[in-house]
Design a protein around this motif. Sequence first.
Motif: not given
Length: 493
Positions: A45-46, A99-105, A114-121, A182-192
């Motif tokens: 997932a990404r 904010a995230h790249s890898g598997p999610i369960h 939760t995944w933290p993020f920070a963006i400077t304007i 969120l772009v997820a590849q998986g059998n449960i809850g996958g998709g965009t």
Amino acid sequence: MPQTQRQTSQKLDVQVFGNSTAAYKPGQTIQGNVIRTAHLVATDARITVSLIGRAKTKTTIVRREQGRAAGNGRPAQAARRSVTVYRGRWPLCSIGTIAHSGPIHIPPAGGSATWPFAITIPFTPDPRVFVGGHDQAASLLPLAHADIERTPLPGTFQFSHSGRGGDLRCEGFVEYFLRIELVAQGNIGGGTTIALAPLLLRGLTTPQPITDYNYAAKTENVVVRTLRLIPGNEDMELTFGQKAAKFFGSSSVPRFKFAFDCLVPTKLQFAHPTSIAILLRIRPDLEATTELIRETPSPVTLESFSFSISTLTDIVCEAPGLFSPGVHSDTIKDKDRVDLTPVLNALRAAHGNAPIAIPIGQDPAYLNIGEHLSLSLTSTGFTALGREVARLELTPGFTTYNIRRYHEMKWKARISCRGEKETVEGWTAVHVVGHSEAQMDASDAARNGILLSQQQPPQPFQTSEMVPDRTADEFEGLPAYEPSYEPRFVDIP
């Protein structure tokens, strides 16, 4: 032309740290968490978080043609109605972070992640988002790469106007929002899955309250002709013949010529610690004044003073279709009047209802009527003598690629000399400037703020034409106007 609305769910939500109702500013860092509580099993997932800014305009014009009856060999023609829509779409920024790249369960019952993020304007628009599709003829600002990098990012803004009985509608806005994907590849809850969260952004103003007001001066030559100018005749009742002599310009009626000077600021700032200055004085023209009264010029008093602030909004759109290229622009003008006469009367009443004499001489000090009225501009209108004298909604001036907001001031002074009333008017463009950065930072701190980190602006940093382009160092040492004339409340003999 709707603005972006908040769009979140259990599948994807966002939490921004700090006070979400306060406005961010360029250079601040937005920090928060991406949240998901819905069940998800993804081998990969990404999650990306992007800050998107854009300025959009739309003009709708309804054109009507009246029908006609048949006659003289012409067929009948029904009434026709056509609608043309012009649009302007300008990107301002589009920056993101992963904010995230890898598997999610996430377990199905009561689980969350939760995944933290920070963006400077950024401080300026990103030239990369302007690639293709934008014509210089449709822009209020230059589109060269270097110019874009020197253009300040405008604050959040919204505008709409209807005219011509509903046949003309103009709309425009500047908006900023977070787009979480969120772009997820998986059998449960996958998709965009997409989530959206609008943000308020204010444009940068001046580091400290302005000290350079750039006064606009208006000098009006005034001629007063009356027998009351002669010493000893101040209270005389004029006969019909004496009035006729004045009307026909008889040389037996003395004349008093003088220059009426009025200075008003061309910069107005919200909640400025110094009152708005309105400076008045009288300079006699002795050569053009009757010799008999040159040595004893009559007092000139202020009867009333009012001004109006006009808000003008330019919006630029491009014509629709491949076969009707071009640019369509509209200017919308709204006027608000501020009458200082009631507070002037209150000021006179506090001094026994004596008239307010304007200083007179070859080079006299100015009467700063704004200072003595404690005239001030707030975000909701003007105040004087501690009371609200005009409620209006003013927003700071700014210019972006398809929207420009600016202001004009027209003032009117009513003066009197020996019973003769004269009216003097003037006009000037004014720059309405938002609260200083120091004031806004203090306000943010008082509300526990949303300032989480801050970077220094790029050098040199040039602001738009509607905002003073001075740094904090340049403000130091500039001379501020210090009035030296106290108003005289005189008994006219």
